[in-house]
Design a protein around this motif. Sequence first.
Motif, PDB file in Angstrom:
ATOM      1  N   GLY A 129     -14.015 -16.082 -74.477  1.00 52.10           N
ATOM      2  CA  GLY A 129     -15.288 -15.405 -74.679  1.00 52.10           C
ATOM      3  C   GLY A 129     -16.303 -16.315 -75.322  1.00 52.10           C
ATOM      4  N   LEU A 130     -17.247 -15.733 -76.024  1.00 49.09           N
ATOM      5  CA  LEU A 130     -18.290 -16.481 -76.731  1.00 49.09           C
ATOM      6  C   LEU A 130     -17.833 -16.782 -78.154  1.00 49.09           C
ATOM      7  N   ARG A 131     -17.933 -18.048 -78.540  1.00 52.08           N
ATOM      8  CA  ARG A 131     -17.557 -18.432 -79.897  1.00 52.08           C
ATOM      9  C   ARG A 131     -18.719 -19.165 -80.564  1.00 52.08           C
ATOM     10  N   LEU A 132     -18.988 -18.797 -81.808  1.00 57.22           N
ATOM     11  CA  LEU A 132     -20.104 -19.349 -82.559  1.00 57.22           C
ATOM     12  C   LEU A 132     -19.782 -20.765 -83.023  1.00 57.22           C
ATOM     13  N   ILE A 133     -20.687 -21.700 -82.728  1.00 55.93           N
ATOM     14  CA  ILE A 133     -20.496 -23.100 -83.126  1.00 55.93           C
ATOM     15  C   ILE A 133     -21.217 -23.362 -84.452  1.00 55.93           C
ATOM     16  N   TYR A 134     -22.511 -23.140 -84.468  1.00 57.08           N
ATOM     17  CA  TYR A 134     -23.355 -23.294 -85.646  1.00 57.08           C
ATOM     18  C   TYR A 134     -24.452 -22.247 -85.589  1.00 57.08           C
ATOM     19  N   TYR A 135     -25.003 -21.936 -86.747  1.00 60.16           N
ATOM     20  CA  TYR A 135     -26.177 -21.097 -86.786  1.00 60.16           C
ATOM     21  C   TYR A 135     -27.130 -21.606 -87.867  1.00 60.16           C
ATOM     22  N   SER A 136     -28.357 -21.122 -87.807  1.00 64.72           N
ATOM     23  CA  SER A 136     -29.385 -21.558 -88.741  1.00 64.72           C
ATOM     24  C   SER A 136     -30.214 -20.359 -89.160  1.00 64.72           C
ATOM     25  N   ALA A 137     -30.402 -20.212 -90.466  1.00 65.31           N
ATOM     26  CA  ALA A 137     -31.169 -19.075 -90.986  1.00 65.31           C
ATOM     27  C   ALA A 137     -32.665 -19.391 -91.081  1.00 65.31           C
ATOM     28  N   ALA A 138     -32.999 -20.674 -91.062  1.00 65.98           N
ATOM     29  CA  ALA A 138     -34.409 -21.089 -91.175  1.00 65.98           C
ATOM     30  C   ALA A 138     -34.445 -22.601 -90.973  1.00 65.98           C
ATOM     31  N   ALA A 139     -35.638 -23.147 -90.915  1.00 65.71           N
ATOM     32  CA  ALA A 139     -35.763 -24.601 -90.790  1.00 65.71           C
ATOM     33  C   ALA A 139     -35.041 -25.266 -91.956  1.00 65.71           C
ATOM     34  N   ASP A 140     -34.294 -26.298 -91.641  1.00 64.24           N
ATOM     35  CA  ASP A 140     -33.540 -27.100 -92.614  1.00 64.24           C
ATOM     36  C   ASP A 140     -32.367 -26.369 -93.258  1.00 64.24           C
ATOM     37  N   ILE A 141     -32.002 -25.190 -92.731  1.00 59.67           N
ATOM     38  CA  ILE A 141     -30.822 -24.464 -93.230  1.00 59.67           C
ATOM     39  C   ILE A 141     -29.879 -24.205 -92.055  1.00 59.67           C
ATOM     40  N   THR A 142     -28.712 -24.837 -92.089  1.00 64.79           N
ATOM     41  CA  THR A 142     -27.727 -24.634 -91.030  1.00 64.79           C
ATOM     42  C   THR A 142     -26.366 -24.364 -91.648  1.00 64.79           C
ATOM     43  N   ASP A 143     -25.498 -23.731 -90.873  1.00 67.52           N
ATOM     44  CA  ASP A 143     -24.163 -23.425 -91.385  1.00 67.52           C
ATOM     45  C   ASP A 143     -23.177 -23.383 -90.227  1.00 67.52           C
ATOM     46  N   LYS A 144     -21.911 -23.646 -90.550  1.00 66.03           N
ATOM     47  CA  LYS A 144     -20.872 -23.689 -89.531  1.00 66.03           C
ATOM     48  C   LYS A 144     -20.481 -22.303 -89.074  1.00 66.03           C
ATOM     49  N   GLY A 145     -20.114 -22.236 -87.793  1.00 65.81           N
ATOM     50  CA  GLY A 145     -19.550 -21.027 -87.245  1.00 65.81           C
ATOM     51  C   GLY A 145     -18.051 -21.150 -87.104  1.00 65.81           C
ATOM     52  N   GLU A 146     -17.531 -20.551 -86.073  1.00 70.29           N
ATOM     53  CA  GLU A 146     -16.081 -20.483 -85.866  1.00 70.29           C
ATOM     54  C   GLU A 146     -15.495 -21.804 -85.360  1.00 70.29           C
ATOM     55  N   VAL A 147     -16.255 -22.544 -84.525  1.00 69.53           N
ATOM     56  CA  VAL A 147     -15.732 -23.756 -83.893  1.00 69.53           C
ATOM     57  C   VAL A 147     -16.707 -24.927 -84.011  1.00 69.53           C
ATOM     58  N   PRO A 148     -16.971 -25.456 -85.217  1.00 66.09           N
ATOM     59  CA  PRO A 148     -17.997 -26.486 -85.397  1.00 66.09           C
ATOM     60  C   PRO A 148     -17.554 -27.927 -85.150  1.00 66.09           C
TER      61      PRO A 148
END
Lengths: 113, 111
Positions: free
Chosen positions: A42-61
């Motif tokens: 299925g779909l797996r989250l790699i990375y996400y970002s809440a705003a410019a210059d803010i990123t965080d790891k997902g399930e498969v980074p």
Amino acid sequence: DAGITQSPRYKITETGRQVTLMCHQTWSHSYMFWYRQDLGHGLRLIYYSAAADITDKGEVPDGYVVSRSKTENFPLTLESATRSQTSVYFCASSEGGPPYEQYFGPGTRLTVT
Amino acid sequence: TQLLEQSPQFLSIQEGENLTVYCNSSSVFSSLQWYRQEPGEGPVLLVTVVTGGEVKKLKRLTFQFGDARKDSSLHITAAQPGDTGLYLCAGAMITGNQFYFGTGTSLTVIP
């Protein structure tokens, strides 16, 4: 009114090469996401970002790098592509946080040979 | 192991029949969503449910969030060929900012 676009739509690259997938949204949404979609997973989250210059790891980074210097862009880089990274990659954006109602791009089909 | 398990994985029905798709987890979610995806395209959001026990209707589609916020169901009444697609449930964990998609249900409605 482009919404959310991804480029390229199709990419073939060789093992070990660096490749960058681009994502651009015109809504000024705060949140942006990268997913990969594989048969059986299925779909797996790699990375996400809440705003410019803010990123965080997902399930498969592992094996991926992201940056977000501008709100509208969220590129995904495979630093040294492997065959296991052959997949369809989707970018999405969300106006706010939970429940993260996401709007998806058309996807990039990446093949690593 | 997928955090959100959907059943059935594949479903092929005749036009006019009713069907239910299930999305189950052992974890609690702050909200659950349903998306539909057509071949070669990205998923499109259908609905978001946020309250345990909540029921939402979208024309012939009825969505329910379990009382314990661990599961959800999608019921389609009088299915039409245009309902054909991959249905995905997705949710935000109650703790942290992680977001998970279910395994997907591929629906084919035969005219």
